[in-house]
Write a protein that holds these residues in place. Structure first.
Motif, PDB file in Angstrom:
ATOM      1  N   LEU A   1      -5.699  -6.342  -5.177  1.00  0.00           N
ATOM      2  CA  LEU A   1      -5.139  -4.917  -5.763  1.00  0.00           C
ATOM      3  C   LEU A   1      -4.425  -5.424  -7.230  1.00  0.00           C
ATOM      4  N   LYS A   2      -4.751  -4.857  -8.243  1.00  0.00           N
ATOM      5  CA  LYS A   2      -4.097  -5.127  -9.514  1.00  0.00           C
ATOM      6  C   LYS A   2      -2.441  -4.963  -9.463  1.00  0.00           C
ATOM      7  N   THR A   3      -1.831  -5.771  -9.965  1.00  0.00           N
ATOM      8  CA  THR A   3      -0.451  -5.407  -9.578  1.00  0.00           C
ATOM      9  C   THR A   3       0.368  -4.328 -10.193  1.00  0.00           C
ATOM     10  N   PRO A   4      -0.235  -3.732 -11.344  1.00  0.00           N
ATOM     11  CA  PRO A   4       0.277  -2.625 -11.641  1.00  0.00           C
ATOM     12  C   PRO A   4      -0.023  -1.374 -10.691  1.00  0.00           C
ATOM     13  N   ALA A   5      -1.110  -1.652 -10.033  1.00  0.00           N
ATOM     14  CA  ALA A   5      -1.735  -0.463  -8.989  1.00  0.00           C
ATOM     15  C   ALA A   5      -0.742  -0.666  -7.959  1.00  0.00           C
ATOM     16  N   ALA A   6      -0.563  -1.938  -7.485  1.00  0.00           N
ATOM     17  CA  ALA A   6       0.316  -2.228  -6.264  1.00  0.00           C
ATOM     18  C   ALA A   6       1.532  -1.624  -6.579  1.00  0.00           C
ATOM     19  N   ASN A   7       2.327  -1.797  -7.483  1.00  0.00           N
ATOM     20  CA  ASN A   7       3.622  -1.086  -7.645  1.00  0.00           C
ATOM     21  C   ASN A   7       3.415   0.265  -7.650  1.00  0.00           C
TER      22      ASN A   7
ATOM     23  N   LEU B   1       8.054  -8.306  -9.855  1.00  0.00           N
ATOM     24  CA  LEU B   1       8.140  -9.023 -11.116  1.00  0.00           C
ATOM     25  C   LEU B   1       6.744  -9.219 -11.694  1.00  0.00           C
ATOM     26  N   CYS B   2       5.524  -8.790 -10.907  1.00  0.00           N
ATOM     27  CA  CYS B   2       4.391  -9.045 -11.588  1.00  0.00           C
ATOM     28  C   CYS B   2       4.043 -10.502 -12.144  1.00  0.00           C
ATOM     29  N   GLU B   3       4.310 -11.444 -10.952  1.00  0.00           N
ATOM     30  CA  GLU B   3       4.292 -12.858 -11.018  1.00  0.00           C
ATOM     31  C   GLU B   3       2.469 -13.123 -11.245  1.00  0.00           C
ATOM     32  N   GLN B   4       1.717 -12.442 -10.414  1.00  0.00           N
ATOM     33  CA  GLN B   4       0.378 -12.674 -10.360  1.00  0.00           C
ATOM     34  C   GLN B   4      -0.594 -11.404 -10.913  1.00  0.00           C
ATOM     35  N   PRO B   5      -1.798 -11.393 -11.354  1.00  0.00           N
ATOM     36  CA  PRO B   5      -2.631 -10.238 -11.730  1.00  0.00           C
ATOM     37  C   PRO B   5      -2.943  -9.400 -10.490  1.00  0.00           C
ATOM     38  N   THR B   6      -3.009 -10.158  -9.357  1.00  0.00           N
ATOM     39  CA  THR B   6      -3.501  -9.096  -8.134  1.00  0.00           C
ATOM     40  C   THR B   6      -2.925  -9.928  -6.993  1.00  0.00           C
ATOM     41  N   TYR B   7      -2.703  -8.835  -6.062  1.00  0.00           N
ATOM     42  CA  TYR B   7      -2.149  -9.193  -4.670  1.00  0.00           C
ATOM     43  C   TYR B   7      -2.947  -8.596  -3.772  1.00  0.00           C
ATOM     44  N   ASP B   8      -2.826  -9.063  -2.310  1.00  0.00           N
ATOM     45  CA  ASP B   8      -3.270  -8.512  -1.261  1.00  0.00           C
ATOM     46  C   ASP B   8      -2.180  -7.767  -0.716  1.00  0.00           C
ATOM     47  N   CYS B   9      -2.472  -6.456  -0.096  1.00  0.00           N
ATOM     48  CA  CYS B   9      -1.612  -5.569   0.289  1.00  0.00           C
ATOM     49  C   CYS B   9      -2.142  -4.932   1.477  1.00  0.00           C
ATOM     50  N   ILE B  10      -0.995  -4.485   2.378  1.00  0.00           N
ATOM     51  CA  ILE B  10      -1.380  -3.428   3.678  1.00  0.00           C
ATOM     52  C   ILE B  10      -0.811  -2.014   3.463  1.00  0.00           C
ATOM     53  N   LEU B  11      -1.456  -1.181   3.554  1.00  0.00           N
ATOM     54  CA  LEU B  11      -1.055   0.226   3.513  1.00  0.00           C
ATOM     55  C   LEU B  11      -0.976   0.759   4.846  1.00  0.00           C
ATOM     56  N   ILE B  12       0.124   1.408   5.214  1.00  0.00           N
ATOM     57  CA  ILE B  12       0.598   1.674   6.652  1.00  0.00           C
ATOM     58  C   ILE B  12       1.182   3.287   6.352  1.00  0.00           C
TER      59      ILE B  12
ATOM     60  N   GLN C   1      -4.699   8.255 -10.744  1.00  0.00           N
ATOM     61  CA  GLN C   1      -3.993   6.951 -11.069  1.00  0.00           C
ATOM     62  C   GLN C   1      -4.851   5.790 -11.759  1.00  0.00           C
ATOM     63  N   PRO C   2      -4.491   5.146 -12.769  1.00  0.00           N
ATOM     64  CA  PRO C   2      -5.215   3.889 -13.411  1.00  0.00           C
ATOM     65  C   PRO C   2      -5.232   2.764 -12.598  1.00  0.00           C
ATOM     66  N   PHE C   3      -5.732   1.689 -13.165  1.00  0.00           N
ATOM     67  CA  PHE C   3      -5.530   0.458 -12.548  1.00  0.00           C
ATOM     68  C   PHE C   3      -6.329  -0.030 -11.359  1.00  0.00           C
ATOM     69  N   GLY C   4      -7.520   0.970 -11.034  1.00  0.00           N
ATOM     70  CA  GLY C   4      -8.344   0.531  -9.940  1.00  0.00           C
ATOM     71  C   GLY C   4      -8.157   1.657  -8.829  1.00  0.00           C
ATOM     72  N   LEU C   5      -6.747   2.359  -8.946  1.00  0.00           N
ATOM     73  CA  LEU C   5      -6.313   3.296  -7.835  1.00  0.00           C
ATOM     74  C   LEU C   5      -7.282   4.444  -7.470  1.00  0.00           C
ATOM     75  N   LYS C   6      -8.128   4.916  -8.521  1.00  0.00           N
ATOM     76  CA  LYS C   6      -9.070   5.760  -8.198  1.00  0.00           C
ATOM     77  C   LYS C   6     -10.169   5.189  -7.054  1.00  0.00           C
ATOM     78  N   THR C   7     -10.641   4.030  -7.120  1.00  0.00           N
ATOM     79  CA  THR C   7     -11.490   3.380  -6.327  1.00  0.00           C
ATOM     80  C   THR C   7     -11.045   3.145  -4.832  1.00  0.00           C
ATOM     81  N   VAL C   8      -9.573   2.755  -5.132  1.00  0.00           N
ATOM     82  CA  VAL C   8      -8.767   2.760  -3.638  1.00  0.00           C
ATOM     83  C   VAL C   8      -8.907   4.157  -2.968  1.00  0.00           C
TER      84      VAL C   8
END
Length: 380
Positions: free
Chosen positions: A43-49, A70-81, A97-104
């Protein structure tokens, strides 16, 4: 004072009704009584935040690594609960929302409203002498007797193949495969058995598939996963269904050190690509069946992971088949010869059905019919 845990959705609805909750309120509250978890890869970091804040604002949660803020990487794995209600809210909210969240959001909606298919039992007939389980081997008239028995026992589908796909097996010529299955097809037509049960042909050989389809078969069980466009064309010409199975390698090589970074994700990607290919040729999703290929290029852990995550594959909107009948994964858990693996088979298949599979491919129809009937009552 007494306290007890509520189990199934039926139990929860019954308890709420007993309390005197109104019907509309029951439906709202039940959604708050089911906790769901979704693993989101890359997931893109802005989208994760953004998703983290949106989730927290409604009482849900997004588990993320420490460097996300801190946006140290461009993408991260996450778990939605969250509860089902939380997921419904987020599936709508993130559409804007932008950054790929529409796909989510769109993927969440698929998981939240999967298409429901009836539970079906598929019996196995092998018209060859080298299948791994001797109890499934039948030829000509003997096969017809067994088919009749399976129909009486409650089979919905009967899958007939003439080539072994066990680990290490050799391929046979097209003419030999056709010679093995042709007499059974002819007897099915002669006895009008296709009017009593659905027949599936376990083959990826065009001439064999075509002969079976002309003999009243309406499903093609393709272990190569629609690799050959000719098979898809035949399915379309005969208005049949296609079972797409995942296999790493070939039957001869598939169990030589199979490896995956993430078996669920990789099998899912495979299905996405093959479904897209079939749809581009004119197939509809309701005519596609997915089979994760238990034992086909997988270790025990790969098989167990796929069975535990079977529900993931329901979001494609296709029927989902499980086929672990008497397979060696049972022997790897608790040593048992092929003839003694029925109890393990039932345990695996019941778990797979609980997780979303709706077609169970098995050698023992009567035993599965009884087990599934009891399971369906218990889950209500």
């Amino acid at each position: 004072m007494k306290l007890y845990r509520l189990g199934t959705v039926t139990d929860k609805k019954a308890a709420l009704k007993a309390l005197g909750v109104e019907s509309g309120g029951i439906e709202i509250m039940v959604k708050k009584m089911e906790l769901l978890y979704f693993y989101i890869k890359e997931l893109k970091t802005p989208a994760a935040n953004i998703l983290k804040q949106d989730a927290l604002s409604i009482g849900a949660e997004l588990a993320v690594p420490g460097g996300v803020i801190l946006c140290e990487q461009p993408t991260y794995d996450c778990i939605l609960i969250g509860t089902r209600k939380h997921m419904e809210i987020l599936s709508r909210k993130e559409l804007a929302q932008p950054f790929g969240l529409k796909t989510v959001a769109q993927e969440l909606q698929k998981f939240l409203s999967p298409k429901i298919f009836p539970l079906q039992i598929m019996g196995i007939i092998n018209a060859n002498e080298d299948s791994f389980y001797a109890g499934s081997r039948f030829v000509a008239e003997d096969a017809i007797v067994r088919i009749e028995k399976m129909i009486e026992e409650g089979a919905d589908i009967i899958d007939i193949g003439a080539v072994s796909s066990r680990p290490g097996s050799e391929t046979v010529s097209e003419s030999v495969e056709l010679e093995r299955i042709k007499p059974i097809c002819d007897l099915i037509i002669r006895n009008r058995l296709d009017e009593r049960v659905t027949f599936s042909v376990d083959s990826y050989t065009p001439s064999v598939v075509e002969y079976a389809l002309r003999s009243g078969f309406t499903i093609v069980n393709d272990i190569t996963g629609a690799d050959n466009r000719e098979i898809v064309k035949l399915v379309l010409e005969h208005d049949a269904k296609l079972c797409i199975m995942h296999m790493q390698g070939s039957p001869k090589t598939m169990q030589k050190n199979p490896h995956y970074e993430d078996v669920t994700a990789e099998v899912s990607t495979f299905f996405e690509e093959r479904i897209e290919k079939c749809e581009a040729m004119g197939m509809k999703r309701e005519d596609i069946i997915l089979d994760v290929g238990i034992g086909f290029g997988k270790t025990l852990e790969h098989n167990l992971t796929l069975i535990r995550n079977m529900e993931h594959f329901t979001h494609f909107g296709c029927e989902v088949l499980v086929g672990a009948s008497r397979k060696s994964m049972i022997d790897k858990i608790i040593p048992a010869p092929t003839e003694a693996r029925l109890p393990g088979t039932l345990a695996i298949h019941l778990k797979a059905v609980e997780e979303g599979a709706n077609i169970v491919r098995c050698h023992d129809v009567a035993e599965h019919r009884q087990a599934m009937a009891v399971w369906e009552v218990l889950r209500q």
